[in-house]
Design a protein around this motif. Structure first.
Motif, PDB file in Angstrom:
ATOM      1  N   VAL A  27       0.845  -1.186   0.000  1.00 12.52           N
ATOM      2  CA  VAL A  27       0.000   0.000   0.000  1.00 12.52           C
ATOM      3  C   VAL A  27       0.882   1.238   0.000  1.00 12.52           C
ATOM      4  O   VAL A  27       2.014   1.205   0.487  1.00 12.52           O
ATOM      5  CB  VAL A  27      -0.942   0.031   1.219  1.00 12.52           C
ATOM      6  CG1 VAL A  27      -1.868  -1.170   1.209  1.00 12.52           C
ATOM      7  CG2 VAL A  27      -0.159   0.094   2.524  1.00 12.52           C
ATOM      8  N   GLN A  31       0.167   8.179  -1.599  1.00 11.69           N
ATOM      9  CA  GLN A  31      -0.494   8.277  -2.892  1.00 11.69           C
ATOM     10  C   GLN A  31      -2.012   8.228  -2.738  1.00 11.69           C
ATOM     11  O   GLN A  31      -2.750   8.951  -3.428  1.00 11.69           O
ATOM     12  CB  GLN A  31      -0.017   7.146  -3.810  1.00 11.69           C
ATOM     13  CG  GLN A  31      -0.638   7.136  -5.190  1.00 11.69           C
ATOM     14  CD  GLN A  31      -0.328   8.388  -6.010  1.00 11.69           C
ATOM     15  OE1 GLN A  31       0.599   9.128  -5.691  1.00 11.69           O
ATOM     16  NE2 GLN A  31      -1.115   8.630  -7.054  1.00 11.69           N
ATOM     17  N   ARG A  32      -2.499   7.395  -1.824  1.00 11.16           N
ATOM     18  CA  ARG A  32      -3.945   7.331  -1.597  1.00 11.16           C
ATOM     19  C   ARG A  32      -4.477   8.676  -1.106  1.00 11.16           C
ATOM     20  O   ARG A  32      -5.578   9.095  -1.482  1.00 11.16           O
ATOM     21  CB  ARG A  32      -4.270   6.243  -0.576  1.00 11.16           C
ATOM     22  CG  ARG A  32      -4.219   4.824  -1.134  1.00 11.16           C
ATOM     23  CD  ARG A  32      -4.896   3.849  -0.197  1.00 11.16           C
ATOM     24  NE  ARG A  32      -6.331   4.108  -0.076  1.00 11.16           N
ATOM     25  CZ  ARG A  32      -7.132   3.501   0.803  1.00 11.16           C
ATOM     26  NH1 ARG A  32      -6.610   2.608   1.658  1.00 11.16           N
ATOM     27  NH2 ARG A  32      -8.426   3.763   0.851  1.00 11.16           N
ATOM     28  N   GLU A  51     -13.312   7.271   4.180  1.00  8.13           N
ATOM     29  CA  GLU A  51     -12.210   6.990   3.265  1.00  8.13           C
ATOM     30  C   GLU A  51     -10.868   7.344   3.916  1.00  8.13           C
ATOM     31  O   GLU A  51      -9.894   6.587   3.799  1.00  8.13           O
ATOM     32  CB  GLU A  51     -12.384   7.781   1.964  1.00  8.13           C
ATOM     33  CG  GLU A  51     -11.332   7.499   0.896  1.00  8.13           C
ATOM     34  CD  GLU A  51     -11.407   6.093   0.338  1.00  8.13           C
ATOM     35  OE1 GLU A  51     -10.391   5.631  -0.223  1.00  8.13           O
ATOM     36  OE2 GLU A  51     -12.475   5.453   0.462  1.00  8.13           O
ATOM     37  N   VAL A  55      -7.648   4.793   4.900  1.00  2.90           N
ATOM     38  CA  VAL A  55      -6.238   4.961   4.514  1.00  2.90           C
ATOM     39  C   VAL A  55      -5.340   4.653   5.711  1.00  2.90           C
ATOM     40  O   VAL A  55      -4.329   3.948   5.586  1.00  2.90           O
ATOM     41  CB  VAL A  55      -5.978   6.391   4.003  1.00  2.90           C
ATOM     42  CG1 VAL A  55      -4.474   6.627   3.808  1.00  2.90           C
ATOM     43  CG2 VAL A  55      -6.722   6.641   2.706  1.00  2.90           C
TER      44      VAL A  55
END
Length: 604
Positions: A27, A31-32, A51, A55
């Protein structure tokens, strides 16, 4: 946007485990977060927070938590019963072990759960485990089972359902499910253990208080749910009330735990001390629920309790311990061994952010020891600074051994953070056998800081952190922990501390751990036994030493060689010491092995 900016800067700049998590789980949280920034306008407020929380959760690090508003800081969503699991991992059985008031009389301790909201219970647990922290399957399952009925509202979303429907069956005396499947509908409720003032003021203020705050290792969500569990099922532990005698639980199989005599403690929410009746002599039992009490209160209370415990053997139980003060955990180890304690090492991720932080005015005491190696890491291509202890060698060995009998430690897959460090120190310093329920401890290998601790330190720099909105907060792994002694350099994060595996039994869950205790009793029986008791004369410059299982006694006076005496079986010896002596150190050997050590203040 401020929220994303702040979380991104912390994860990329100071999150100690970022290289590990990227490699282990494939992961990239940075970037997420950057992708999430482009989606803000498309998401509702609720969807955005879910969300963002995901993360952070996908890092599988209970130190690194996205926290909701401070108004929820002590609130827990709860169902008024507890579920625990026994048996081998490949064939687990889920059983109710505690039940609060107001539920159907047939729904009682011992019933076996088969369905959760219509889903087979093991499948429901495994599905929910994907939303939990934990770096191994066993620890994820353990956290998932706990969160079936207790969930911190500050560190996770509220339950999706208003109530749960549980399918269960009664059991025969041998544990075999009997009768038809029954169902019970139980609504979630919100409880607030913060309404009870568990923590008494320690008088620690100013720089000392900040140093303690910056040297914690704790799973904050587990610490809150631990208090909620006590409020629901053992409120006396939070209010300070303590019974004179511990009732002995008995399971439907009629199996009974040893009779326990409670030894009163002032830290009822943190410690439990008992004397367990046993043929051949009582065994001590010390439960450490957390290391959440400042060390200046925690360690003296341990010192007070130890002489009251049977010296025939001691079981230290840290199952479910979510951590707390590193100094409390590491300085406690010395009380149970004659060997010098080597503390755990910690290192910082080498980034421009951490170098700037270490160079800030006023951070010399906090990060000064790491500053030079952080700068050298740039030249040497190192990911981390030099690993150094947070607790000094002197602090780990300032008191010395207090308990002289054999000791065994018990932990499990939810023993976390400072609980991991205590377990690592116990194993790496060779204190005694280690029994672990699950593959290893919970694997929290870091010192934890909070966003709001870091933000004012970076004000006016290129790494200034924005104020987070609506009381939102974040905790994060700041310094990476690695083991010391014979395990020098081994990581703790996502690995944990392994011991002799043990699978809980039905009687363990329902009758006060009789099988687990028997297992520990046998391990204690196999250990070499010795004793050393010191009586200091108030009138003469001498001490009388009573002993057993020892062949030689060496004495140091203020660090200088004093005497070395051969010992005859259980014959007391008198050790004179020079006038003006301040500290006497006694070393008791069995052949060539150091078995006992005591430090005596000759000025008292």
């Amino acid at each position: 946007m401020k929220l994303i900016d702040g979380v991104e800067r912390v994860i990329e700049g100071v999150f100690a485990h970022l290289p590990l998590k990227r490699a282990r789980y494939g992961v990239d949280p940075v970037q997420r977060l950057r992708i999430l920034r482009t989606q803000v306008d498309q998401l509702s407020s609720y969807e955005f927070h879910i969300e963002l929380a995901d993360v952070v959760t996908r890092l599988r690090d209970a130190h690194t938590r996205y926290a909701g508003p401070t108004s929820l800081s002590t609130k827990v969503a709860a169902l008024p019963f507890l579920v625990e699991v026994f048996g081998p991992p490949e064939a687990p059985t889920y059983v109710v072990t505690r039940v609060g008031a107001g539920l159907d009389a047939s729904f009682k301790p011992g019933v076996v759960l088969e369905f959760w909201n219509g889903v087979p219970i093991d499948k429901a647990v495994r599905r929910h485990a994907d939303e939990e922290v934990g770096g191994r399957p066993d620890s994820q399952r353990a956290w998932s089972v706990l969160s079936l009925t207790l969930r911190s509202l500050q560190y996770g979303p509220p339950p999706d359902e208003y109530w749960v429907v549980i399918g269960y069956r009664s059991t025969a005396a041998n544990g075999t499910p009997t009768g038809s499947l029954r169902e019970i509908k139980v609504p979630w409720r919100v409880i607030d253990p913060g309404e009870i003032d568990e923590m008494q003021s320690s008088g620690t203020t100013g720089k000392a208080a900040m140093r303690l705050r910056h040297t914690r290792a704790v799973d904050p969500a587990a610490a809150i749910t631990r208090r909620a569990k006590m409020l629901l099922f053992a409120p006396g532990a939070l209010t300070g009330e303590q019974a004179d005698a511990q009732p002995t639980p008995r399971s439907p199989s009629r199996r009974k735990a040893p009779t326990a005599k409670v030894i009163e403690t002032e830290l009822t929410g943190t410690l439990k001390a008992e004397s367990l009746a046993r043929p051949g002599g009582a065994i001590g039992y010390l439960r450490i629920y957390g290391f959440d009490v400042p060390p200046e209160d925690f360690v003296p209370e341990l010192q007070r309790l130890i002489p009251l415990l049977p010296d025939n053997g001691l079981i230290i139980d840290v199952r479910g311990n979510p951590g707390g003060y590193i100094l409390a955990a590491e300085s406690a180890l010395q009380l149970f061994t004659p060997k010098p304690i080597q503390p755990t090492r910690f290192s910082l991720l080498s980034t421009a952010f951490t170098r700037a932080l270490a160079a800030r005015p006023g951070m010399e005491g906090e990060l000064g020891p790491w500053k030079e190696s952080l700068e050298a890491a740039v030249r040497n291509g190192e990911l981390y600074s030099q690993p150094l202890p947070i607790t000094s060698f002197a602090e780990c060995n300032s008191i010395g051994q207090q308990y002289g009998g054999p000791v065994v430690l018990v932990a499990d897959s939810t023993t976390y953070s400072s609980g991991d460090l205590f377990s690592a120190g116990f194993v790496d310093n060779g204190i005694g056998p280690f029994v672990c329920v699950g593959a290893a401890t919970g694997a929290g290998g870091a010192n934890v800081w909070d966003y709001e601790d870091l933000r004012p330190l970076m004000a006016g720099t290129d790494f200034e952190l924005p104020t987070l909105p609506d009381g939102i907060g974040m905790s994060f792994a700041f310094r990476r922990a690695t083991r010391s002694g014979p395990s020098e350099g081994l990581p703790i994060e996502d690995v944990g501390i392994g011991g002799t595996p043990y699978a809980m039994t039905r009687d363990d869950l329902l009758a006060g751990n009789p099988d687990l205790l028997d297992h520990c009793f046998e391990l204690l029986r196999q250990q070499r036994r010795s004793s050393l008791v010191v009586d200091a004369s108030k009138t003469a410059q001498e001490i009388t030493v009573r002993h057993a299982g020892l062949t030689r006694l060496d004495a140091l006076f203020d660090g200088h060689p004093g005497s070395s005496l051969r010992l005859r079986a259980q014959t007391p010896v008198v050790v004179p010491y020079p006038a003006g002596t301040r500290v006497i150190e006694l070393f008791g050997f069995g052949d060539e092995q150091l078995l006992q050590k005591r430090r005596v203040d000759a000025r008292r």
